[in-house]
Motif scaffolding. Sequence first.
Motif, PDB file in Angstrom:
ATOM      1  N   SER A 233     -49.062  44.894  44.658  1.00  0.00           N
ATOM      2  CA  SER A 233     -48.272  45.723  45.637  1.00  0.00           C
ATOM      3  C   SER A 233     -47.064  45.950  45.101  1.00  0.00           C
ATOM      4  N   HIS A 234     -46.750  47.167  45.203  1.00  0.00           N
ATOM      5  CA  HIS A 234     -45.412  47.719  44.668  1.00  0.00           C
ATOM      6  C   HIS A 234     -44.275  47.671  45.429  1.00  0.00           C
ATOM      7  N   TRP A 235     -44.449  46.592  46.668  1.00  0.00           N
ATOM      8  CA  TRP A 235     -43.497  46.296  47.204  1.00  0.00           C
ATOM      9  C   TRP A 235     -42.922  45.160  46.525  1.00  0.00           C
ATOM     10  N   VAL A 369     -56.742  44.642  42.582  1.00  0.00           N
ATOM     11  CA  VAL A 369     -56.889  45.540  43.187  1.00  0.00           C
ATOM     12  C   VAL A 369     -55.391  46.350  42.975  1.00  0.00           C
ATOM     13  N   LEU A 370     -55.927  47.654  42.831  1.00  0.00           N
ATOM     14  CA  LEU A 370     -54.705  48.460  42.706  1.00  0.00           C
ATOM     15  C   LEU A 370     -53.997  49.154  43.800  1.00  0.00           C
ATOM     16  N   PRO A 371     -52.907  49.522  43.890  1.00  0.00           N
ATOM     17  CA  PRO A 371     -52.100  50.460  45.119  1.00  0.00           C
ATOM     18  C   PRO A 371     -53.249  51.724  45.211  1.00  0.00           C
ATOM     19  N   GLU A 372     -53.100  52.025  46.546  1.00  0.00           N
ATOM     20  CA  GLU A 372     -53.944  53.196  46.953  1.00  0.00           C
ATOM     21  C   GLU A 372     -53.373  54.476  46.392  1.00  0.00           C
ATOM     22  N   GLY A 373     -54.051  55.360  45.674  1.00  0.00           N
ATOM     23  CA  GLY A 373     -53.526  56.375  45.015  1.00  0.00           C
ATOM     24  C   GLY A 373     -53.418  56.169  43.503  1.00  0.00           C
ATOM     25  N   SER A 374     -53.587  55.048  42.855  1.00  0.00           N
ATOM     26  CA  SER A 374     -53.919  54.866  41.445  1.00  0.00           C
ATOM     27  C   SER A 374     -55.129  55.612  40.812  1.00  0.00           C
ATOM     28  N   ARG A 375     -54.633  56.243  39.534  1.00  0.00           N
ATOM     29  CA  ARG A 375     -55.768  57.119  38.756  1.00  0.00           C
ATOM     30  C   ARG A 375     -55.693  56.831  37.607  1.00  0.00           C
ATOM     31  N   ASP A 376     -56.500  57.506  36.722  1.00  0.00           N
ATOM     32  CA  ASP A 376     -56.490  57.365  35.225  1.00  0.00           C
ATOM     33  C   ASP A 376     -56.366  55.761  34.984  1.00  0.00           C
ATOM     34  N   ILE A 377     -57.408  55.103  35.354  1.00  0.00           N
ATOM     35  CA  ILE A 377     -57.300  53.675  35.149  1.00  0.00           C
ATOM     36  C   ILE A 377     -58.235  53.200  33.796  1.00  0.00           C
ATOM     37  N   SER A 378     -57.647  52.230  33.069  1.00  0.00           N
ATOM     38  CA  SER A 378     -58.302  51.974  31.851  1.00  0.00           C
ATOM     39  C   SER A 378     -57.980  50.197  31.793  1.00  0.00           C
ATOM     40  N   HIS A 395     -54.937  47.343  55.325  1.00  0.00           N
ATOM     41  CA  HIS A 395     -54.113  47.777  56.398  1.00  0.00           C
ATOM     42  C   HIS A 395     -53.565  49.354  56.122  1.00  0.00           C
ATOM     43  N   LEU A 396     -53.789  50.322  56.901  1.00  0.00           N
ATOM     44  CA  LEU A 396     -53.221  51.643  56.859  1.00  0.00           C
ATOM     45  C   LEU A 396     -53.787  52.316  55.657  1.00  0.00           C
ATOM     46  N   ASP A 397     -54.681  51.862  55.145  1.00  0.00           N
ATOM     47  CA  ASP A 397     -55.332  52.616  53.917  1.00  0.00           C
ATOM     48  C   ASP A 397     -56.022  53.885  54.295  1.00  0.00           C
ATOM     49  N   ILE A 398     -56.268  54.964  53.697  1.00  0.00           N
ATOM     50  CA  ILE A 398     -57.010  56.163  54.229  1.00  0.00           C
ATOM     51  C   ILE A 398     -58.226  56.331  53.158  1.00  0.00           C
ATOM     52  N   ALA A 399     -57.649  56.600  51.807  1.00  0.00           N
ATOM     53  CA  ALA A 399     -59.070  56.635  50.820  1.00  0.00           C
ATOM     54  C   ALA A 399     -59.162  55.391  50.051  1.00  0.00           C
ATOM     55  N   GLY A 400     -58.744  54.102  50.285  1.00  0.00           N
ATOM     56  CA  GLY A 400     -59.069  53.034  50.114  1.00  0.00           C
ATOM     57  C   GLY A 400     -58.363  52.670  48.746  1.00  0.00           C
ATOM     58  N   ARG A 401     -58.252  51.393  48.361  1.00  0.00           N
ATOM     59  CA  ARG A 401     -57.623  51.225  47.103  1.00  0.00           C
ATOM     60  C   ARG A 401     -58.486  50.850  46.083  1.00  0.00           C
ATOM     61  N   PRO A 402     -58.282  51.405  44.795  1.00  0.00           N
ATOM     62  CA  PRO A 402     -59.077  51.329  43.727  1.00  0.00           C
ATOM     63  C   PRO A 402     -59.284  49.734  43.097  1.00  0.00           C
ATOM     64  N   VAL A 403     -60.489  49.369  42.767  1.00  0.00           N
ATOM     65  CA  VAL A 403     -60.662  47.975  42.474  1.00  0.00           C
ATOM     66  C   VAL A 403     -61.393  47.859  41.059  1.00  0.00           C
ATOM     67  N   VAL A 404     -60.548  47.379  40.123  1.00  0.00           N
ATOM     68  CA  VAL A 404     -61.279  47.188  38.794  1.00  0.00           C
ATOM     69  C   VAL A 404     -62.052  45.622  38.756  1.00  0.00           C
ATOM     70  N   VAL A 405     -63.289  45.936  38.503  1.00  0.00           N
ATOM     71  CA  VAL A 405     -64.168  44.500  38.513  1.00  0.00           C
ATOM     72  C   VAL A 405     -64.345  44.087  37.132  1.00  0.00           C
ATOM     73  N   TYR A 422     -54.347  49.638  32.720  1.00  0.00           N
ATOM     74  CA  TYR A 422     -53.270  50.606  32.838  1.00  0.00           C
ATOM     75  C   TYR A 422     -53.827  51.581  34.002  1.00  0.00           C
ATOM     76  N   TYR A 423     -52.660  52.461  34.573  1.00  0.00           N
ATOM     77  CA  TYR A 423     -52.990  53.271  35.611  1.00  0.00           C
ATOM     78  C   TYR A 423     -51.818  53.916  35.797  1.00  0.00           C
ATOM     79  N   LYS A 424     -51.878  55.302  36.437  1.00  0.00           N
ATOM     80  CA  LYS A 424     -50.974  56.224  36.696  1.00  0.00           C
ATOM     81  C   LYS A 424     -50.620  56.287  38.245  1.00  0.00           C
ATOM     82  N   PHE A 425     -49.447  56.206  38.636  1.00  0.00           N
ATOM     83  CA  PHE A 425     -49.127  56.127  40.114  1.00  0.00           C
ATOM     84  C   PHE A 425     -47.951  57.151  40.603  1.00  0.00           C
ATOM     85  N   ASN A 426     -48.004  57.850  41.504  1.00  0.00           N
ATOM     86  CA  ASN A 426     -46.956  58.502  42.108  1.00  0.00           C
ATOM     87  C   ASN A 426     -46.136  57.683  43.092  1.00  0.00           C
TER      88      ASN A 426
END
Length: 611
Positions: A233-235, A369-378, A395-405, A422-426
């Motif tokens: 959580s980025h909070w 479990v990465l924050p919703e909106g994460s991309r370019d995951i490695s 809670h309050l997710d729209i597209a869901g959170r990406p999970v690396v298993v 590693y991931y990118k996040f706005n």
Amino acid sequence: MGSMSGLFLLALVSLLCAPVLSDLVISKVDRRIDLTSQIARITSTLKVENEGSDLVKEVLLAFPDIQAKHLAHIAASASVGKGKAKGYSTNYAVHSVIPEGMPASLTCYSVTLPKGLGKGESLTFDVLAVFTHALKPFPEEITQADIQLLVYQDTAHYLSPYAVKAQTLSVKLPEARIESYTRLDKTKNVGSEIKYGPYEKLHPFSYSPIVVHFESNQPFAVAEELVREIEISHWGNVQVTEHYKFVHGGAQSKGEFSRLDYQARPHVRGQYAVRRLIAKLPPRAHSVYYRDEIGNVSTSNLWSDSKKTELEIEPRYPLIGGWKTAFTIGYGLPLRDFLFQSDGKRFIDINFGCPMNDVIINTLIVKVVLPEGSRDISVSAPFPLKESKETKFSHLDIAGRPVVVLEKTNVVPEHNQKFQVYYKFNSLAMLMEPLMLISGFLFLFVAGIVYMHVDLSISKSSASYLAKLQWDEVRATIQQIQHIINRGLVILDKLEASLRDLSRTGDIQACKAARKAADGSLKELSKEIKPLLAFLQSSQQASHILPKVEELVTKEKDLEEKLMVKHSIVVDCYEKKYGGKEIENRVASLQQKITALRLEVDDLREFIDEI
């Protein structure tokens, strides 16, 4: 135990015709086998020399297949210093290979030498091989009072595709009690340690099987499955949840288990049981909990300081051979200790394995479990992993959170190393959920304001609205009629009260005056009720209730008449000086009719009220 020894002998026969693969020679090997826990660790210090003219860039390590299938971890590193001052300066890459001409019963690994080894040069490095399920209980079943005995098999000679000039072997055991062990030349037993060698001038693939049968009451804590979920959580928080499925992997328990004996003498009756586990959590871990399928488990302790956090876990019951349990531990971590940035990417840097020492994990699944909106995951890890991806909704997710298993089998404490995702996040995406909450509350307040200020009633010109108005008028008229009826009943009650006063005082004139007043009041009420009845008779909305209202008015009128007759009879009797008994006899039948009419009037009033 004999069948396992036979497998080693078959492997030995298959090695006799193996070729020499290079001009490398191992001038010295010191092997140390540590069997003090359920995990077998073999540390081999090798000094290799290149007696050929070609540059050598790799050193091959060989293991029999029956031993290699239990290999969980292997690492090679160059050592600096000796004894307690010994350290490791260089780690060498180790990977599995299939060299040509190698016996099929061997599994080989290659240690890559970055600089290579020239003619006449030598290099000393250490190889650590970690094996799981290599210690076999013998006997396989024991009672609560028995001690646990284990069997371990290996070779006294260092198995290698190269010639070995000199080698030694030491086997470290947890207890000094040894049931039996293979005795070869230059073998001695010192306390809990068995030493073989030194042996010199060993040919390539030299092999000498040994078997050690010894006492070990170390608990065999095996996690059949461990699922670790690391939610970012980025909070400011990293939430870690670990689901364990544990089994005691030692000698199976037979016979009855006595809790009384275990508590009275735990180090004799069930000394090999798993009593407690210590989880070494990262520093500053907070909100730690430990629970199972029943609920929270209070038999746990937590110690923490600036360097470490330790959670002592005690299951609801001691685990002995073959017994199972399942539980969950969870804790939070400060995000700033584990989240970093590099080259425009964020990455989480956290331990992979189990926080408990000397625990074997058959299957480990780590879900990041990465924050919703994460991309370019490695993913970057120090050992091979099976990787997949999935999506988790919270809670309050729209597209869901990406999970690396990440999945790995046969995991040991040596795998508890750092790995990175590693991931990118706005950063603006962090505002999405607060804005959704603000928008939701704003919409709610606006909807409330609109509701309070907009006329949502039915159109006044519609038939349903007119019907509703007519029904409201009918209800109001009925209520007026009921009110008039109630006033009439009060007047009749006063009339009956005047008769009771007459029997008490004998004042005939006062009784006649009460009768006269009642007559006038009842006539006025009769005039008031006539137009109301006429309205109900003219309204279609009152058609279903009009008969009951008319019946009520009629019954009330009959009640008035009967009471007036009774009043006249009683007054007349008093004027003629009749006795009380004779007066009662004259009005007895009339009084019964009056009582019945009162009950009917009350029932009709209740019925109309319900409608």
